[in-house]
Design a protein around this motif. Structure first.
Motif, PDB file in Angstrom:
ATOM      1  N   GLY A  23      -6.797  23.128  -2.932  1.00  0.00           N
ATOM      2  CA  GLY A  23      -7.001  24.379  -3.666  1.00  0.00           C
ATOM      3  C   GLY A  23      -5.854  24.695  -4.603  1.00  0.00           C
ATOM      4  N   LYS A  24      -4.658  24.500  -4.096  1.00  0.00           N
ATOM      5  CA  LYS A  24      -3.441  24.765  -4.889  1.00  0.00           C
ATOM      6  C   LYS A  24      -3.444  23.930  -6.172  1.00  0.00           C
ATOM      7  CE  LYS A  24       0.658  22.848  -3.839  1.00  0.00           C
ATOM      8  NZ  LYS A  24       1.711  22.428  -2.907  1.00  0.00           N
ATOM      9  N   TYR A  25      -3.816  22.658  -6.034  1.00  0.00           N
ATOM     10  CA  TYR A  25      -3.792  21.786  -7.211  1.00  0.00           C
ATOM     11  C   TYR A  25      -4.953  22.069  -8.163  1.00  0.00           C
ATOM     12  CZ  TYR A  25       0.196  19.201  -5.488  1.00  0.00           C
ATOM     13  OH  TYR A  25       1.465  18.865  -5.084  1.00  0.00           O
ATOM     14  N   VAL A  26      -6.127  22.391  -7.612  1.00  0.00           N
ATOM     15  CA  VAL A  26      -7.253  22.752  -8.489  1.00  0.00           C
ATOM     16  C   VAL A  26      -6.834  23.932  -9.361  1.00  0.00           C
ATOM     17  CG1 VAL A  26      -9.588  23.694  -8.578  1.00  0.00           C
ATOM     18  CG2 VAL A  26      -9.068  21.836  -6.978  1.00  0.00           C
ATOM     19  N   LYS A  27      -6.198  24.896  -8.727  1.00  0.00           N
ATOM     20  CA  LYS A  27      -5.738  26.089  -9.440  1.00  0.00           C
ATOM     21  C   LYS A  27      -4.714  25.703 -10.508  1.00  0.00           C
ATOM     22  CE  LYS A  27      -4.664  30.822  -8.129  1.00  0.00           C
ATOM     23  NZ  LYS A  27      -4.299  31.667  -6.976  1.00  0.00           N
ATOM     24  N   ARG A  28      -3.741  24.877 -10.129  1.00  0.00           N
ATOM     25  CA  ARG A  28      -2.702  24.482 -11.075  1.00  0.00           C
ATOM     26  C   ARG A  28      -3.297  23.807 -12.306  1.00  0.00           C
ATOM     27  NH1 ARG A  28       2.295  20.575  -9.393  1.00  0.00           N
ATOM     28  NH2 ARG A  28       2.574  22.167  -7.806  1.00  0.00           N
ATOM     29  N   PHE A  29      -4.389  23.050 -12.093  1.00  0.00           N
ATOM     30  CA  PHE A  29      -4.996  22.342 -13.223  1.00  0.00           C
ATOM     31  C   PHE A  29      -6.177  23.114 -13.824  1.00  0.00           C
ATOM     32  CE2 PHE A  29      -2.479  18.942 -11.361  1.00  0.00           C
ATOM     33  CZ  PHE A  29      -1.915  18.393 -12.501  1.00  0.00           C
ATOM     34  N   GLY A  30      -6.231  24.405 -13.518  1.00  0.00           N
ATOM     35  CA  GLY A  30      -7.110  25.292 -14.272  1.00  0.00           C
ATOM     36  C   GLY A  30      -8.549  25.379 -13.808  1.00  0.00           C
ATOM     37  N   GLY A  31      -8.873  24.857 -12.638  1.00  0.00           N
ATOM     38  CA  GLY A  31     -10.259  24.938 -12.169  1.00  0.00           C
ATOM     39  C   GLY A  31     -10.554  26.299 -11.535  1.00  0.00           C
ATOM     40  N   SER A  32     -11.711  26.877 -11.869  1.00  0.00           N
ATOM     41  CA  SER A  32     -12.084  28.138 -11.219  1.00  0.00           C
ATOM     42  C   SER A  32     -13.502  28.087 -10.650  1.00  0.00           C
ATOM     43  CB  SER A  32     -11.961  29.300 -12.208  1.00  0.00           C
ATOM     44  OG  SER A  32     -12.880  29.114 -13.261  1.00  0.00           O
ATOM     45  N   LYS A  33     -14.324  27.166 -11.204  1.00  0.00           N
ATOM     46  CA  LYS A  33     -15.701  27.032 -10.738  1.00  0.00           C
ATOM     47  C   LYS A  33     -15.955  25.532 -10.578  1.00  0.00           C
ATOM     48  CE  LYS A  33     -19.756  29.899 -11.459  1.00  0.00           C
ATOM     49  NZ  LYS A  33     -20.372  29.242 -10.325  1.00  0.00           N
ATOM     50  N   VAL A  34     -15.953  25.101  -9.331  1.00  0.00           N
ATOM     51  CA  VAL A  34     -15.853  23.669  -9.048  1.00  0.00           C
ATOM     52  C   VAL A  34     -17.182  23.087  -8.570  1.00  0.00           C
ATOM     53  CG1 VAL A  34     -14.730  21.994  -7.523  1.00  0.00           C
ATOM     54  CG2 VAL A  34     -13.414  23.907  -8.466  1.00  0.00           C
ATOM     55  N   LEU A  35     -17.512  21.902  -9.059  1.00  0.00           N
ATOM     56  CA  LEU A  35     -18.580  21.118  -8.445  1.00  0.00           C
ATOM     57  C   LEU A  35     -17.944  20.105  -7.505  1.00  0.00           C
ATOM     58  CD1 LEU A  35     -21.640  20.325  -8.332  1.00  0.00           C
ATOM     59  CD2 LEU A  35     -21.077  18.547 -10.015  1.00  0.00           C
ATOM     60  N   ILE A  36     -18.235  20.232  -6.213  1.00  0.00           N
ATOM     61  CA  ILE A  36     -17.760  19.233  -5.247  1.00  0.00           C
ATOM     62  C   ILE A  36     -18.821  18.141  -5.165  1.00  0.00           C
ATOM     63  CG2 ILE A  36     -16.925  18.801  -2.923  1.00  0.00           C
ATOM     64  CD1 ILE A  36     -16.406  21.719  -2.549  1.00  0.00           C
ATOM     65  N   HIS A  37     -18.408  16.918  -5.422  1.00  0.00           N
ATOM     66  CA  HIS A  37     -19.361  15.814  -5.535  1.00  0.00           C
ATOM     67  C   HIS A  37     -19.004  14.758  -4.496  1.00  0.00           C
ATOM     68  CE1 HIS A  37     -22.483  13.654  -7.490  1.00  0.00           C
ATOM     69  NE2 HIS A  37     -21.721  12.758  -8.077  1.00  0.00           N
ATOM     70  N   PHE A  38     -19.985  14.330  -3.720  1.00  0.00           N
ATOM     71  CA  PHE A  38     -19.682  13.394  -2.632  1.00  0.00           C
ATOM     72  C   PHE A  38     -20.896  12.542  -2.311  1.00  0.00           C
ATOM     73  CE2 PHE A  38     -21.957  15.935   0.544  1.00  0.00           C
ATOM     74  CZ  PHE A  38     -21.954  17.197  -0.060  1.00  0.00           C
ATOM     75  N   GLY A  39     -20.726  11.667  -1.300  1.00  0.00           N
ATOM     76  CA  GLY A  39     -21.796  10.730  -0.983  1.00  0.00           C
ATOM     77  C   GLY A  39     -22.625  11.178   0.190  1.00  0.00           C
ATOM     78  N   GLY A  40     -22.515  10.435   1.281  1.00  0.00           N
ATOM     79  CA  GLY A  40     -23.372  10.701   2.428  1.00  0.00           C
ATOM     80  C   GLY A  40     -22.724  11.585   3.462  1.00  0.00           C
ATOM     81  N   GLY A  41     -23.054  11.312   4.698  1.00  0.00           N
ATOM     82  CA  GLY A  41     -22.673  12.219   5.762  1.00  0.00           C
ATOM     83  C   GLY A  41     -21.258  12.069   6.277  1.00  0.00           C
ATOM     84  N   SER A  42     -20.568  10.975   5.926  1.00  0.00           N
ATOM     85  CA  SER A  42     -19.287  10.731   6.589  1.00  0.00           C
ATOM     86  C   SER A  42     -18.252  11.808   6.261  1.00  0.00           C
ATOM     87  CB  SER A  42     -18.757   9.336   6.262  1.00  0.00           C
ATOM     88  OG  SER A  42     -18.408   9.268   4.903  1.00  0.00           O
ATOM     89  N   VAL A  43     -18.235  12.284   5.029  1.00  0.00           N
ATOM     90  CA  VAL A  43     -17.242  13.321   4.700  1.00  0.00           C
ATOM     91  C   VAL A  43     -17.605  14.668   5.341  1.00  0.00           C
ATOM     92  CG1 VAL A  43     -16.543  12.220   2.528  1.00  0.00           C
ATOM     93  CG2 VAL A  43     -18.293  13.998   2.479  1.00  0.00           C
ATOM     94  N   ILE A  44     -18.914  14.812   5.659  1.00  0.00           N
ATOM     95  CA  ILE A  44     -19.335  16.021   6.378  1.00  0.00           C
ATOM     96  C   ILE A  44     -18.979  15.878   7.854  1.00  0.00           C
ATOM     97  CG2 ILE A  44     -21.318  17.479   7.012  1.00  0.00           C
ATOM     98  CD1 ILE A  44     -22.714  16.411   4.456  1.00  0.00           C
ATOM     99  N   LYS A  45     -19.409  14.740   8.429  1.00  0.00           N
ATOM    100  CA  LYS A  45     -19.198  14.503   9.860  1.00  0.00           C
ATOM    101  C   LYS A  45     -17.720  14.541  10.241  1.00  0.00           C
ATOM    102  CE  LYS A  45     -21.577  10.810  10.494  1.00  0.00           C
ATOM    103  NZ  LYS A  45     -22.107   9.519  10.910  1.00  0.00           N
TER     104      LYS A  45
END
Lengths: 388, 388
Positions: A23-45
């Motif tokens: 979050g800190k870095y997203v903010k530093r690089f100016g992001g305010s409305k983010v699309l989180i993009h990922f694959g399958g279930g492993s990052v969820i699990k």
């Protein structure tokens, strides 16, 4: 050494638990409305996605999620992502995953700022603009976390094509080697092969006197060769995972490629293979790279001898350097086999009778591929045949 | 491997005649009123300064000039530069020269945005802000063209001190190896020694399992060892100059230092030497580095053996690794001598009787210096004595 520009402004955030700072870095690089993009279930699990979302929420950053990226990422999901970005006025894309999630994120980042079809940029149009992309890497392989490139497979014809631009360098990348400890052995080995291939496409060059870049290439190769068996023997070996992870980034942020002609023909030869059969990119490279080497070796025996001596520790045969050159290729094949990679068509499920199709899909026509040796469709056919 | 951040956003513009693009890049990075900062007459005599000014004029960029930087750059000129910047509302600083001009430019860049004394930042205050600095490099050595550091000597007491900050990374650096072809042999060799020292301060670490960084360090060292004698034998060998120039940048942009504890004690030990006698920094390092190595070798014999085998091609003495470790240090000394560097106090004009002064000026008190081995004032004294 050729003239070059080197510009690698990605901020790398490396180490244990660093994803908590997202979050800190997203903010530093100016992001305010983010699309989180990922694959399958492993990052969820694994809980990773939750930790990332928590970190964004802590900084009052809003986000939308788009999962479903598959290996050899497809155009369909990119179109979907582009639409979301335009509709929801997304200003920042955060890829959580490996090279596929990152490459897909980059494609969405391009499409989000373009009125036409994003595929235009994968068929020749120059990328000038893209939304900022950041990454949380979970697979050491593609190097996309620090590179200018993105590779997408178009579902119409299963064509696998690349776009490249400084605008596609992630603004920051979180590299936590712990996240790679759960990777199965096959994927770990595919990743190692991919990073070796990224170096080798740069190593075999006709440009003379690029000692510094040669040595940097060899540094990465030696590291991957030493550390990969350790990670396979003990998947939770943090130090091995850390060395491999950083090696994968260095292999492809182009510090190993500046000042020289590069030759990406083996990647292209492999792309046709994984496009047609949907095999893992690293596995395809393991099959095609030794075949390419055998085919082009005589073009510069001494360069292959250097590879054999410096990377594989072969003794130089001063009376017959070709023996040394061949020994290096053999050692490479043996290494690939030792880490569980295929080195023949049959091991991939690829078929000799498809070779004409593979060679034709590449679309060389009367043109050529590569630079170390300029390959015609006939040459490419013979390289595929060497891999049968 | 330790957690780390790596952020090296300098845009490198490398190759023949690239200084002709200076104006274009100043514009791209937002400069409109430039202070050109340089040393003595060589950049004027060679016509380089005129070419740079022409390139700025072509882009309608206005500029002021401030020459006169000396080796081991002094605070006096920095104060002068800061005043000019404030008075003329300078928004961009362009250093034309070697590490001294660049370090002085960085100090001016800090001072220009600060109401107090710029020296505060060289005695502990954290640098948060500085004007953008760009460089046109004419001497391969300091690595300041891509680094976060700046070293200035204060005329009050001849204290040599450093400031470090991401804000001090140049926004772009033009590296044209042709500009280094006129360097006299002594300066060429000093530069090579300085870049080797930048790597070695990172190489000798207590951090375990940093194979990738070790290998990158060795890559740079091997290149400098191979290319420096070529540049000395034939000053106009563009390829040797190019390899050395890029090696110097890679040696110090910290790609060779991430993930590990670093130990900058030899630089500090040398700074006292060149502060007191005004000797060339590289020459001072050539004298002090082998002495430091001999003193700390027993702390980690196997690391010194690795250095000997991988960098100097020594045969490992498996029965007595200390022999190999010692041989590596000896080979390093022999190399330094072969490129015309001093390795003893007497060759520098330094005097044994000044050792107590040197050790005292460092101001360790009851504290220690360095990390590989933590050195007391007594240790530092013995290291100076080993160099006599």
């Amino acid at each position: 050494m050729n003239n070059f520009n080197f510009y690698s402004p990605t901020h790398f955030v490396f180490g244990k638990n660093r994803e908590s700072e997202t979050g800190k870095y997203v903010k530093r690089f100016g992001g305010s409305k983010v699309l989180i993009h990922f694959g399958g279930g492993s990052v969820i699990k694994s809980g990773l996605l939750d930790r990332v979302k928590e970190s964004l929420t802590k900084e009052n950053i809003s986000f939308t999620e788009l999962g479903g990226v598959v290996p050899n990422p497809r155009s369909g999901l990119v179109y979907e992502g582009v639409e979301i970005c335009k509709r929801e006025k997304i200003d920042f894309i955060l890829a959580v995953g490996g090279g596929s999630a990152i490459d897909s994120a980059k494609a969405i980042a391009i499409g989000a700022l373009y009125d036409g079809d994003f595929w235009d940029f994968y068929t020749g149009k120059r990328v000038e603009n893209a939304l900022p992309v950041a990454t949380i890497l979970t697979i050491s392989a593609a190097g996309s976390e620090g590179s200018t490139g993105s590779v997408i497979t178009h579902e119409d014809g299963m064509l696998k094509r690349a776009a490249n631009s400084d605008a596609l360098r992630p603004v920051f990348s979180v590299l936590n080697p712990e996240l790679t400890c759960s990777l199965p052995p096959f994927q770990t080995a595919c990743g190692a092969t991919d990073m070796m291939a990224h170096v080798l496409e740069r190593y075999f060059t006709n440009t003379k006197d690029v000692e510094i870049t040669d040595r940097l290439c060899e540094a990465v190769l030696l590291t991957v060769i030493k550390e990969t068996p350790k990670a396979l023997a003990n998947p939770n070996d943090y130090e091995a995972r850390a060395n491999i992870m950083w090696a994968g980034t260095v292999a492809h942020n182009d510090i190993c490629g500046v000042g020289r002609e590069q030759d990406w023909s083996t990647h292209q030869i492999e792309h046709e293979l994984s496009g047609l059969y949907d095999v893992a990119h690293g596995a395809g490279l393991a099959v095609m790279f030794p075949a390419w080497m055998k085919y082009v070796m005589k073009h510069d025996v001494m360069r292959f001898a250097q590879f054999a001596v410096r990377v594989w520790g072969c003794q130089m045969d001063f009376q017959n350097p070709e023996n040394t050159a061949k020994e290096g290729i053999l050692k490479f094949e043996q290494f690939l086999t030792s880490i569980g990679m295929p080195i023949r068509f049959s091991e991939l499920g690829a078929k000799a009778e498809d070779i004409p199709t593979l060679a034709k899909t590449m679309g060389l026509g009367t043109g050529t591929l590569g630079s170390f040796v300029k390959l015609t469709t006939e040459d490419v056919t013979k390289i595929y045949e060497l891999a049968v």
